[in-house]
Design an enzyme around this catalytic site. Structure first.
Site, PDB file in Angstrom:
ATOM      1  N   HIS A 177      97.528  24.389  57.521  1.00 18.05           N
ATOM      2  CA  HIS A 177      96.735  24.931  56.407  1.00 18.05           C
ATOM      3  C   HIS A 177      95.266  24.910  56.786  1.00 18.05           C
ATOM      4  CE1 HIS A 177      95.065  21.064  54.815  1.00 18.05           C
ATOM      5  NE2 HIS A 177      96.192  20.545  55.282  1.00 18.05           N
ATOM      6  N   ASP A 189      92.011  17.672  59.001  1.00 19.53           N
ATOM      7  CA  ASP A 189      92.917  18.073  57.915  1.00 19.53           C
ATOM      8  C   ASP A 189      92.457  19.405  57.324  1.00 19.53           C
ATOM      9  OD1 ASP A 189      94.988  17.940  56.092  1.00 19.53           O
ATOM     10  OD2 ASP A 189      93.866  16.727  54.672  1.00 19.53           O
ATOM     11  N   GLU A 227      96.966  24.266  50.708  1.00 23.37           N
ATOM     12  CA  GLU A 227      97.763  23.036  50.761  1.00 23.37           C
ATOM     13  C   GLU A 227      97.081  21.916  50.002  1.00 23.37           C
ATOM     14  OE1 GLU A 227      99.217  19.137  52.501  1.00 23.37           O
ATOM     15  OE2 GLU A 227      97.208  19.968  52.315  1.00 23.37           O
TER      16      GLU A 227
END
Length: 896
Positions: A177, A189, A227
Site C-alpha cells: 500500500h 509503512d 490500507e
C-alpha cells in the site's frame, strides 16, 4: 541435564539424622560430603549465556550488502534501483487516503513507472495495467469491531504474464500500500514495499530467457491506496476487481517497524505448500510459527490486508513485515534513513525468489495433498529453517515427553526387591523429588510476582517506561530481582532440607540438584503435552528441553563419556552446559524477537493498558523459563554470596536511577524513541431534535498515547499543565476519535481555543423519516452533501432503542464499548470527491413515547492539512523527544 555419579569425600563430622535425606547420611555412620561447584563455574556459565546473547543479537540484525544496478544482470533484484523509487515516494510527503498527495501525485508516479516497465518489457512478456475505484462496506472485527464504508478509493493493478503460455487464468497476488497515516512520510509503512514491488516487476519483465525460465503463471501486483484507513482498498479489490477470480495465492508486504529483517509472521490458512516454497526458495528466510500463533491471539493492536484476502477472497497467502525499530513506525521519523542499506536487498531477494518458485510450478493451481494440514516451522538464528508437518510434530512431542517422564519415574520409583538400608551411594529418592517439586513450584510463584510488584511500585510513583529508550534496563530492573527471588526460595529450601553444615563444610546435595533438574524437565514435558493437545504448534520450543536431556543424558553421557569421566565434576559441568545451548539459544532468540516487536507497541498503546506491568510479566516469564534450567546449581555451589551481591547491586542501582528520573524514557534524533502525542484542533456543535444548535465549543484536544500521559510535557512547558478533561456529552461522549480506541486512551485533555478554519464543513441533511408500528420502528434517511474525505460516524441509542439495521452491511449493526458506554462506529473514507454520502439507519424502539430522543448521531471530519496557527504554535512548544500527529476536526451531534 546429565545425571552423574560423583566422587565423594569422607568427613568426620557426625550430625543429627534427617529422614528426608538418607542418601547423604545414615544414622550411626559418617556423613559423606560430595564435591561442590565453585565461583569459576558460575563465571563460565555467565560467559556462555553472554556469548549466546551476542550470537542472537548478531544474527537478528544481520542483513546482506545492497546490490548495485547491473545491466548484465537485469533479472535480479537491485536495492539501488528500488531505493530510487522509495526516495521519490516519500518526497511526496504524507499520503492519507483521499488527499491530493495520495489520489493524484503518488498514484501518477506509480502508474508512470509501471507504464515505463510495460514499454521496455521483453517481447514475450505481456503487462496489463488497470486503475480501480471501488465503493463498498464491510465489518471488521478489530479494535473492538467497527464498520467501514468506502467510496471511490484508489487501487493500481498490474498483471504480468507470458505471451507464450496461457497463464492468465491462474495468478499469484503480491500486495503493498502506498498510502500513509497522518503526518508520516511512510517510508517503511509501506513505500518500501511498493518500491520493492516495482523493482521485482522490472526484474520479471526484463529477465533474459536464457537464464530465467518463462513465467508459467501470471503475477498480479496490487498497489493499494487505502490500507491505513484500515484495509478498505484490499477489500474493494478482492471483492470487486475483474481479475479477482484468477487469484490462487498471495504475498502481502507490510510493516510494523523500520528496517531489519522482514518476518514471515502469518501463512495459510492451511496450504503448507506456501511456507515450504518460501523456505525452499528464499535465500535468507526469517519465519516462525510462534509469530503466527501470537498474531492469531489478536493481542497485537494491528492488522494487515492478509485478513481481507483470507476472509473475503478465501485464498491462502503469506504475510511479511518489517518488525525492527517500531519506535519510528507511523511517525514523521519514518524516512528512508530508518531503513539501513541491505534491508531492501534482503527483502527483494527473498520475495522475488519465493514469487518465482510459486509461479514456475503447478502447485499454485493444484496443491493436491498439500492443500490441507499445518506446518511447524522456525528459523534458527537466520542460518537455516526447521520444517516438518504438525502430525509429525505431535508424534515427536508426545513420544519424547512421555519417554522423558517415564525415565524420570523409573529413576525415583522405589524398587520392591531392595530391602537393604540406603547408603551414601544411593540414587535420589522420591522424597528428594517431592521436595524439589514443592520448592520449584514456590520459586516460580515467587519469581512471577516479583517483577510485577516492582512495576506496580514504579507506576505508583509515576516513573513508567524507563525501558522505552534504554531497553537494557529490563534486565537489572526486572530480570535480576526475578532471579534473586527464585534463587532465595531454593537457597532457603536447601537450608531447611539440610539443617546441618558449617563454614568449613558447606551444605551440598547433588541428589537435590538432580531432583530439581528433573522437576524442570517434568514442567517442560507437561507444557509440551498440554500445548500439543490444544493444537498449538509452538509446543516445539518446549520440547527442546526434554529432547536435549534425552540426547545428552542417555546417549552422549551414558554411552560415550561416562566410562571415562564418571567421577569428574568438570566433565559433568561441560555436559550440563552443552545441554543448555540449544534450548537457551532458541528461547533467547524468541525473547529477543518478542521484546523487539512489543516494546515499541507498549509505548503507543494508550494509558489504559498497564504497559509497565506487561513488560514486567514478560520479562519475569522469560527469565524464569531460562533460569529454571540453572537454578539447580544452588544446591551444589559452595557459596551464592558473590553472585547474589552482583545481581542485587545491579537491581538496586538501576531501581534508584529509574525512580529518581535519571533514566529518562524518551529520546530524539538521531535515534528517536519519542513520546507520541495526538492533538486535534476541534470545533463541536450540538443540535437538538429541531436541528437548532444548543451548544458549541472549540479548542485543542490532547490524546495521550502512553502511560505517562502529559506528565513530562507539563514539566517541560507550563502550557500543558492542569489541562481539564473533556466531559462526556453527545454521541461517543463528544470525542471525535480518528480511530475507535477511546477505550484504550481513557480520558483526554482539552484546552479552549478559537475555532479552526474548516476546509470542508459538515452538511448533514435528514432526507426523510419512516415511523411504523406506533413508533416502535423508525427509519432515518441521511445525506452528507459534498462530504470530506475522512469521516467518522458515531451512533448512540437512547431510551430503550437499539440498532436494527442500516445501509452499510446486511448483518445487524455491531456496537462496541467506548470506555463509557456502547456505541456504533462507522469509518468512511472517500477517495475521489463524491457529491454526497447517503445512508440510512433503522431503529427498534422497545417502549416509545412521543417526543423521546431515540438516538444521538455524531459525525466528525478530519483534515490533516493545512495546520492552523494554534497547531503550529503547539508544535514549537513540544520538546525534541516528542513526536506529534495533528489534524483539524469538526464534530457535530444531532438528536433524533
Amino acid at each position: 541435564m546429565a545425571n552423574v555419579r560423583l566422587r565423594s569425600k569422607q568427613t568426620s563430622q557426625g550430625s543429627k539424622s534427617n529422614p528426608l535425606d538418607q542418601n547423604d547420611q545414615k544414622k550411626g555412620s559418617k556423613r559423606k560430603q560430595l564435591e561442590a561447584l565453585g565461583l569459576g563455574h558460575v563465571v563460565i556459565l555467565t560467559l556462555v549465556v553472554y556469548l549466546i546473547f551476542a550470537l542472537v543479537s548478531y544474527s537478528y540484525y544481520r542483513v546482506p550488502s545492497a546490490k548495485r544496478a547491473s545491466e548484465q544482470d537485469v533479472g535480479s533484484y537491485s536495492e539501488e534501483r528500488a531505493r530510487k523509487h522509495l526516495e521519490k515516494l516519500i518526497a511526496i510527503g504524507p499520503r492519507l487516503a483521499g488527499t491530493h498527495n495520495n489520489e493524484v501525485v503518488a498514484l501518477n508516479y506509480i502508474l508512470n513507472e509501471l507504464k515505463m516497465i510495460q514499454m521496455s518489457a521483453k517481447p514475450h512478456i505481456e503487462i496489463e495495467i488497470d486503475v480501480q475505484r471501488p465503493t463498498g462496506s464491510f465489518f471488521l472485527q478489530f479494535l473492538g469491531g467497527f464498520t467501514h464504508n468506502y467510496v471511490n478509493i484508489s487501487n493500481i493493478v498490474a498483471r504480468i504474464s507470458s505471451r507464450r503460455t496461457n497463464t492468465k487464468q491462474d495468478a499469484l497476488l503480491v500486495n503493498c500500500h502506498y498510502d500513509t497515516v497522518v503526518d508520516s512520510p511512510g517510508a517503511s509503512d509501506d513505500a518500501v514495499s511498493c518500491a520493492t514491488m516495482l523493482e521485482m516487476m522490472r526484474a520479471l519483465a526484463h529477465a533474459d530467457e536464457s537464464r530465467w525460465p518463462t513465467l508459467k503463471h501470471s503475477v498480479v501486483f496490487l498497489f493499494n491506496g487505502a490500507e491505513e484507513s484500515v484495509l478498505p482498498a484490499s477489500h474493494g479489490f478482492i471483492t470487486q476487481h475483474k481479475w479477482k477470480d484468477t487469484l490462487r495465492a498471495f504475498i502481502n508486504l507490510d510493516a510494523a517497524g523500520a528496517g531489519g529483517r522482514e518476518l514471515l509472521f502469518q501463512t495459510g490458512p492451511q496450504n503448507p505448500w506456501l511456507i515450504r516454497n518460501y523456505i525452499k526458495n528464499a535465500p535468507r528466510p526469517f519465519a516462525s510459527v510462534i509469530g503466527q500463533e501470537i498474531f492469531e491471539t489478536a493481542i497485537v493492536p494491528g492488522d494487515t490486508d492478509f485478513r481481507i484476502f483470507r476472509d473475503h477472497g478465501h485464498i491462502p497467502g503469506m504475510d511479511l513485515a518489517y518488525v525492527t525499530n517500531g519506535f519510528v513506525y507511523h511517525t514523521l521519523h519514518d524516512t528512508s534513513r530508518a531503513i539501513p542499506p541491505g534491508c531492501m536487498q534482503r527483502t527483494g531477494e527473498n520475495v522475488l525468489a519465493t514469487l518465482r518458485g510459486l509461479v514456475y510450478t503447478d502447485e499454485i493451481v493444484n496443491p493436491s495433498y498439500s492443500r490441507h494440514g499445518k506446518i511447524v516451522f522456525t528459523d534458527v538464528l537466520g542460518f537455516f529453517v526447521i520444517l516438518y508437518p504438525e502430525r509429525l510434530g505431535n508424534i515427536l512431542n508426545y513420544s519424547i515427553s512421555f519417554i522423558t517422564l517415564a525415565l524420570i519415574a523409573i529413576k525415583y520409583l522405589p524398587r520392591p526387591s531392595s530391602h537393604s538400608p540406603p547408603t551414601g551411594n544411593d540414587k535420589p529418592t522420591l522424597y528428594h523429588l517431592l521436595f524439589a517439586i514443592c520448592t520449584y513450584a514456590l520459586s516460580w510463584l515467587v519469581g512471577l510476582i516479583t517483577a510485577p510488584i516492582i512495576a506496580y511500585g514504579i507506576m505508583t510513583i509515576d516513573r513508567p517506561l524507563s525501558w522505552y529508550t534504554h531497553t537494557f534496563v529490563i534486565v537489572p530492573l526486572y530480570a535480576c530481582p526475578t532471579i534473586l527471588s527464585a534463587t532465595a526460595v531454593h537457597y532457603y529450601g536447601k537450608k531447611f532440607y539440610k539443617n546441618f553444615g558449617s563454614e568449613n563444610h558447606p551444605i551440598i546435595s547433588w541428589n537435590l540438584q538432580q531432583a530439581v533438574s528433573d522437576t524442570n524437565l517434568i514442567l517442560w514435558c507437561s507444557l509440551t503435552i498440554f500445548l500439543t493437545n490444544k493444537g498449538i504448534a509452538s509446543a516445539f520450543l518446549c520440547l527442546t528441553w526434554p529432547a536435549s536431556f534425552l540426547f545428552l543424558e542417555k546417549f552422549f553421557w551414558n554411552g560415550i563419556l561416562k566410562p571415562y569421566y564418571n567421577n569428574s565434576v568438570n566433565a559433568y559441568f561441560m555436559v550440563y552446559l552443552v545441554s543448555l545451548i540449544v534450548p537457551v539459544t532458541l528461547c533467547t532468540y524468541l525473547a529477543w524477537s518478542v521484546f523487539d516487536f512489543f516494546l515499541p507497541i507498549l509505548g503507543r498503546c494508550g494509558p489504559v493498558i498497564p504497559s509497565e506491568i506487561v513488560v514486567a510479566i514478560l520479562t519475569g516469564a522469560f527469565t524464569l523459563g531460562l533460569f529454571s534450567s540453572v537454578v539447580n546449581m544452588v544446591y551444589v555451589l559452595k557459596s551464592v554470596k558473590w553472585p547474589a551481591v552482583v545481581v542485587s547491586l545491579s537491581f538496586l542501582g538501576c531501581f534508584v536511577l529509574v525512580i529518581s528520573g535519571i533514566i529518562f524514557p524518551y529520546s530524539g534524533m538521531p535515534n528517536p524513541h519519542s513520546q507520541r502525542i495526538l492533538y486535534q484542533h476541534i470545533q463541536r456543535k450540538f443540535h437538538n431534535k429541531d436541528g437548532v444548535i444548543t451548544d458549541t465549543d472549540s479548542g485543542i484536544l490532547f490524546v495521550p498515547m502512553d502511560a505517562n500521559r502529559l506528565r513530562y510535557l507539563a514539566e517541560y512547558n507550563d502550557y500543558f499543565k492542569n489541562l481539564p478533561t473533556l466531559p462526556c456529552k453527545g454521541a461517543y461522549c463528544g470525542y471525535p476519535a480518528f480511530y475507535p480506541v477511546r477505550s484504550l486512551t481513557g480520558r483526554v485533555s482539552y484546552k479552549k481555543a478559537a475555532p479552526p478554519p474548516i476546509p470542508k464543513k459538515l452538511n448533514l441533511k435528514l432526507v426523510k423519516k419512516d415511523v411504523t408500528n406506533n413508533g416502535r420502528s423508525q427509519k432515518f434517511y441521511f445525506s452528507v452533501v459534498d462530504p470530506p474525505y475522512q469521516l467518522r460516524l458515531y451512533i448512540d441509542t437512547t431510551n430503550g432503542s437499539e440498532l436494527a439495521a442500516w445501509s452499510f452491511t446486511d448483518a445487524k449493526p455491531n456496537i462496541s464499548w467506548n470506555g463509557d458506554h456502547y456505541s456504533a462506529f462507522v469509518w468512511c473514507t472517500h477517495g475521489l470527491s463524491a457529491s454526497s454520502w447517503d445512508f440510512w439507519i433503522e431503529l427498534k424502539v422497545n417502549d416509545y413515547k412521543e417526543g423521546d430522543t431515540v438516538m444521538n448521531l455524531g459525525i466528525a471530519s478530519h483534515s490533516p492539512s493545512p495546520k492552523t496557527q494554534e497547531m503550529r504554535e503547539i508544535r514549537k512548544l513540544l520538546p525534541s523527544w516528542s513526536v506529534s500527529v495533528s489534524c483539524v476536526t469538526e464534530y457535530g451531534n444531532w438528536e433524533f
